[in-house]
Design an enzyme around this catalytic site. Structure first.
Site, PDB file in Angstrom:
ATOM      1  N   GLY A  84       0.770  -1.220   0.003  1.00  0.00           N
ATOM      2  CA  GLY A  84       0.032   0.117  -0.005  1.00  0.00           C
ATOM      3  C   GLY A  84       0.881   1.230   0.024  1.00  0.00           C
ATOM      4  N   GLY A  99       2.840   2.995   8.583  1.00  0.00           N
ATOM      5  CA  GLY A  99       2.950   1.920   9.683  1.00  0.00           C
ATOM      6  C   GLY A  99       4.396   1.540  10.413  1.00  0.00           C
ATOM      7  N   GLU A 105      10.498  -2.017   3.678  1.00  0.00           N
ATOM      8  CA  GLU A 105       9.428  -1.963   2.362  1.00  0.00           C
ATOM      9  C   GLU A 105      10.548  -1.405   1.272  1.00  0.00           C
ATOM     10  OE1 GLU A 105       5.272  -0.737   4.403  1.00  0.00           O
ATOM     11  OE2 GLU A 105       6.607   0.844   3.851  1.00  0.00           O
TER      12      GLU A 105
HETATM   13  C1  5RP Z   1       3.539   0.874   6.143  1.00  0.00           C
HETATM   14  C2  5RP Z   1       3.256   1.559   4.859  1.00  0.00           C
HETATM   15  C3  5RP Z   1       1.871   1.294   4.378  1.00  0.00           C
HETATM   16  O1  5RP Z   1       1.951   0.952   3.097  1.00  0.00           O
HETATM   17  C4  5RP Z   1       1.052   2.472   4.592  1.00  0.00           C
HETATM   18  O2  5RP Z   1       1.038   3.163   5.808  1.00  0.00           O
HETATM   19  C5  5RP Z   1      -0.479   2.393   3.869  1.00  0.00           C
HETATM   20  O3  5RP Z   1      -1.052   1.474   5.003  1.00  0.00           O
HETATM   21  P1  5RP Z   1      -2.712   1.265   4.889  1.00  0.00           P
HETATM   22  O4  5RP Z   1      -2.789   0.107   3.710  1.00  0.00           O
HETATM   23  O5  5RP Z   1      -3.148   0.679   6.265  1.00  0.00           O
HETATM   24  O6  5RP Z   1      -3.370   2.541   4.464  1.00  0.00           O
HETATM   25  O7  5RP Z   1       3.895   2.312   4.214  1.00  0.00           O
HETATM   26  O8  5RP Z   1       4.786   1.438   6.553  1.00  0.00           O
END
Ligand code: 5RP
Length: 220
Positions: A84, A99, A105
């Site tokens: 995401g 997150g 990532e």
């Molecule tokens: C985590 C991220 C996630 O991809 C981003 O925060 C999106 O999260 P969500 O799908 O819960 O909206 O970069 O580090």
């Protein structure tokens, strides 16, 4: 009945399965949309060899479904990474790290041939920066980097009570209008003590699966 945000996340997660080749090791992101993808992956777990996770949380969820989690060092390059984003533009530049998993990532994305970004429509923006830009820093460099970020026009705030999977802290930088994400990503990478910044612009997404009230839109 109107689709909820979760319905849209589930729809893009289902659509992403079409990008997973048979018998491969899949790169898996972190967050609520990535969680939907993990749940979809579980349905085809007999068709894949396993997954490389971008966080301890995703690794746990994958293992909970009986999907083998490999280290990136053992897996080598991956055909596809699905994750995401907190914000994404039509140029496929992203802000990630809401997150706190941005470092792993970025590593797994870098080692993958294709980055499939899965988002609901609220994440598509014209200019990045409304979502505070996460920066993972070595703890002893926190104040120094915060001062440098102020010089760059941002307002850094320490993410209270949060330690990354790598044992570092996160500064969330508010009030940036990111007109040139590739340049800013490079500039931030030069600051001593920055582990990773949440701009994914130099290596953006290859495909965006966007969940809208009218269904999944595919942008390339
Ligand atoms: C985590 C991220 C996630 O991809 C981003 O925060 C999106 O999260 P969500 O799908 O819960 O909206 O970069 O580090």
């Amino acid at each position: 009945m109107a689709l909820t945000q979760d319905d849209m996340k589930r729809a893009v997660a289902q659509a992403a399965i079409a990008y997973v080749p048979n018998d491969c090791i899949v790169g898996v992101g972190t967050g609520s949309t990535a969680n939907f993808f993990i749940d979809e992956l579980a349905r085809i777990k007999n068709k894949i060899r396993g997954a490389v996770a971008s966080s301890e949380a995703s690794a746990k969820r994958l293992q909970g479904h009986g999907i083998e989690v490999l280290s990136l060092n053992d897996a080598g390059d991956l055909p596809v990474y699905v994750d995401g984003a907190d914000e994404i533009t039509r140029h496929m530049h992203m802000v990630k790290g809401g997150g706190g998993a941005l470092t792993r990532e970025k590593i797994v994305a870098a080692a993958s041939q294709k980055f499939i970004c899965v988002c609901d429509a609220s994440k598509l923006v014209d200019v990045l920066g409304k979502f505070p830009l996460p920066i993972e820093v070595i703890p002893m460099a926190r104040s120094y980097i915060a001062r440098e970020l102020v010089k760059l026009g941002g307002q850094p705030k320490l993410r209270e009570g949060f330690t990354t999977d790598n044992g570092n802290v996160i500064l969330d930088v508010h009030n940036l209008q990111i007109m040139n994400p590739v340049e800013l990503e490079t500039t931030l990478n030069q600051l001593a003590g920055v582990v990773t910044n949440g701009l994914f612009a130099r290596r953006g997404a290859d495909v965006l699966l966007l969940g809208t009230p009218d269904g999944v839109r595919t942008l390339t």
